[in-house]
Design an enzyme around this catalytic site. Structure first.
Site, short mmCIF file in Angstrom:
data_model
loop_
_atom_site.label_atom_id
_atom_site.label_comp_id
_atom_site.label_asym_id
_atom_site.label_seq_id
_atom_site.Cartn_x
_atom_site.Cartn_y
_atom_site.Cartn_z
N GLY A 47 29.51 33.70 -40.11
CA GLY A 47 28.23 33.13 -39.74
C GLY A 47 28.45 31.87 -38.93
O GLY A 47 29.19 30.97 -39.36
N ALA A 48 27.83 31.79 -37.77
CA ALA A 48 28.10 30.68 -36.85
C ALA A 48 27.89 29.30 -37.48
O ALA A 48 28.76 28.43 -37.38
CB ALA A 48 27.26 30.84 -35.58
N ARG A 87 38.05 32.35 -34.23
CA ARG A 87 37.03 33.33 -33.87
C ARG A 87 36.39 32.87 -32.57
O ARG A 87 35.53 31.97 -32.58
CB ARG A 87 35.97 33.49 -34.97
CG ARG A 87 36.50 34.16 -36.23
CD ARG A 87 35.41 34.91 -36.98
NE ARG A 87 35.10 36.19 -36.35
CZ ARG A 87 34.06 36.95 -36.69
NH1 ARG A 87 33.22 36.55 -37.64
NH2 ARG A 87 33.85 38.09 -36.09
N GLN A 192 27.75 43.83 -43.68
CA GLN A 192 27.21 42.52 -44.07
C GLN A 192 25.74 42.60 -44.47
O GLN A 192 25.27 41.78 -45.26
CB GLN A 192 27.37 41.51 -42.93
CG GLN A 192 28.81 41.13 -42.62
CD GLN A 192 29.39 41.92 -41.47
OE1 GLN A 192 29.01 43.07 -41.25
NE2 GLN A 192 30.29 41.32 -40.71
N ASP A 233 25.51 33.96 -32.56
CA ASP A 233 26.82 33.32 -32.60
C ASP A 233 27.05 32.44 -31.38
O ASP A 233 27.86 31.53 -31.43
CB ASP A 233 27.91 34.38 -32.71
CG ASP A 233 27.93 35.01 -34.09
OD1 ASP A 233 28.68 34.53 -34.94
OD2 ASP A 233 27.17 35.97 -34.32
N ASN A 243 25.36 38.22 -30.62
CA ASN A 243 25.17 38.37 -32.06
C ASN A 243 25.91 39.63 -32.50
O ASN A 243 26.51 40.35 -31.69
CB ASN A 243 23.67 38.44 -32.41
CG ASN A 243 23.42 38.26 -33.90
OD1 ASN A 243 23.82 37.26 -34.48
ND2 ASN A 243 22.78 39.23 -34.52
N LYS A 244 25.84 39.91 -33.78
CA LYS A 244 26.56 41.06 -34.34
C LYS A 244 26.27 42.34 -33.56
O LYS A 244 25.14 42.58 -33.13
CB LYS A 244 26.15 41.24 -35.80
CG LYS A 244 26.82 42.38 -36.53
CD LYS A 244 28.33 42.25 -36.54
CE LYS A 244 28.81 41.01 -37.23
NZ LYS A 244 30.29 40.88 -37.23
#
Length: 345
Positions: A47-48, A87, A192, A233, A243-244
């Site tokens: 998670g950012a 990351r 998640q 993110d 994002n994801k």
């Protein structure tokens, strides 16, 4: 919520191990750089916004280890860089390291104080953006008292230092008795949504259904959803959002259905140095995560996986970007820079 995914303890950086949830609630303690990097790469913490705090705390871990082991100044900086780049897609991790780095000369206690401030500011930002986001959604979703929401990935307390971003908006609407049902995408390949978001919704007593990622577009186009809310993110200067993986498909379905697609993230996730989504590095994770489910192989033994961790949603498909500073509605007909003044209004 009393969930704290990231905390400092006497033994070092204490992380709620998200690889063990929802079945086991365990703390993963980091007292070395190797353990910090391992926790980031294995998604013990993710998670950012949470990674922003981990960046700050990680520098403290490195400095304390340097003192124990007698590292040179150059060796310490190399280890701090390892944390910073663990990351690459999420801007907050590097931001957290860069924020505390100038304080290293003052000692690890000064760096720790700044890292703690990062954590407190993140919670405050999350709560404020949640109020702004809930207000914006309520003005756009009319005709029913209870709002049906779709989420993708995990954006709650587990992805932040507390409260949450997109899931924080859901929590704020829930406190106003305005949530009807949450559709939580399972979020393959590491689940998640089904492991973490569902667990948080359960803790809060919010009604939810878990659905396969492939069901999201159909659920939206069948009229079962009033709004989709995701986190971010990295948000580029023009509003393109990483994002994801799977977020882009949700955005496209929302545009076809004519319902709002909302991005909720603290202003620290806005990267003014990245002009557009074309410049965002997309992390490619181990392909071995794809042919398995929950650690069980579900494909031929020789199968290879393509595993981008993120995708980029162009700003023209985003109806609102919500931060603690403001709600911005990107213009779908042209690139509208998110200028610095917007961040500090």
């Amino acid at each position: 919520m009393s969930i704290r995914a990231v905390q400092w303890s006497i033994g070092g950086l204490a992380l709620l191990d998200q690889t063990r949830l929802p079945h086991d609630v365990e703390v993963f303690t980091c007292d070395t750089v190797d353990r910090v990097v391992d926790a980031i790469e294995r998604l013990v913490v993710r998670g950012a916004p949470a990674l922003g705090a981990v960046g700050g705390y990680g520098v403290v871990v490195a400095m304390r280890q340097a003192g124990r082991e007698g590292w040179t100044h150059e060796a310490l900086n190399e280890q701090v860089d390892r944390i910073r780049t663990a990351r690459p897609t999420a801007v907050n991790l590097a931001w957290g390291v860069d924020r505390v780095r100038p304080l290293m000369a003052a000692g690890w206690e000064a760096v720790l104080a700044e890292a703690e401030l990062i954590a407190r500011e993140d919670e405050q930002a999350n709560r404020e953006l949640s109020r702004r986001g809930a207000d914006w959604i309520r003005t756009r979703v009319t005709g029913s008292e209870r709002i049906r929401i779709l989420t993708h990935c995990n954006t709650g307390s587990l992805a932040t230092t507390a409260w949450g971003t997109a899931l924080g908006v859901v929590r704020e609407l829930h406190t106003r008795s305005e949530v009807g049902l949450v559709y939580a995408d399972e979020t393959r390949p590491l689940l998640q949504g089904s492991r973490l978001t569902a667990w948080e919704l359960e803790q809060d007593g919010i009604d939810y259904l878990i659905q396969a990622d492939g069901a999201a577009a159909s659920t939206i186009l069948r009229g079962l959803v009033d709004v989709a809310i995701i986190g971010a993110d990295r948000i580029a200067r023009n509003g393109d959002t990483a994002n994801k993986i799977g977020s882009l498909g949700v955005a496209l379905a929302c545009r076809e259905a004519g319902i709002p697609f909302v991005v909720a993230a603290p202003s620290t996730t806005v990267d003014l140095n990245t002009e557009s989504g074309d410049a965002i590095h997309i992390e490619l994770r181990d392909g071995a995560e794809i042919p398995s489910l929950g650690g069980i192989l579900v494909a031929p033994p020789s199968a290879r996986g393509f595993n981008p961790a993120f995708d980029v949603t162009p700003h023209r498909f985003i109806d609102a970007i919500v931060t603690e500073c403001a709600v911005v509605e990107p213009d779908g007909s042209a690139v509208v820079p998110l200028v610095e003044g917007w961040l500090h209004d």
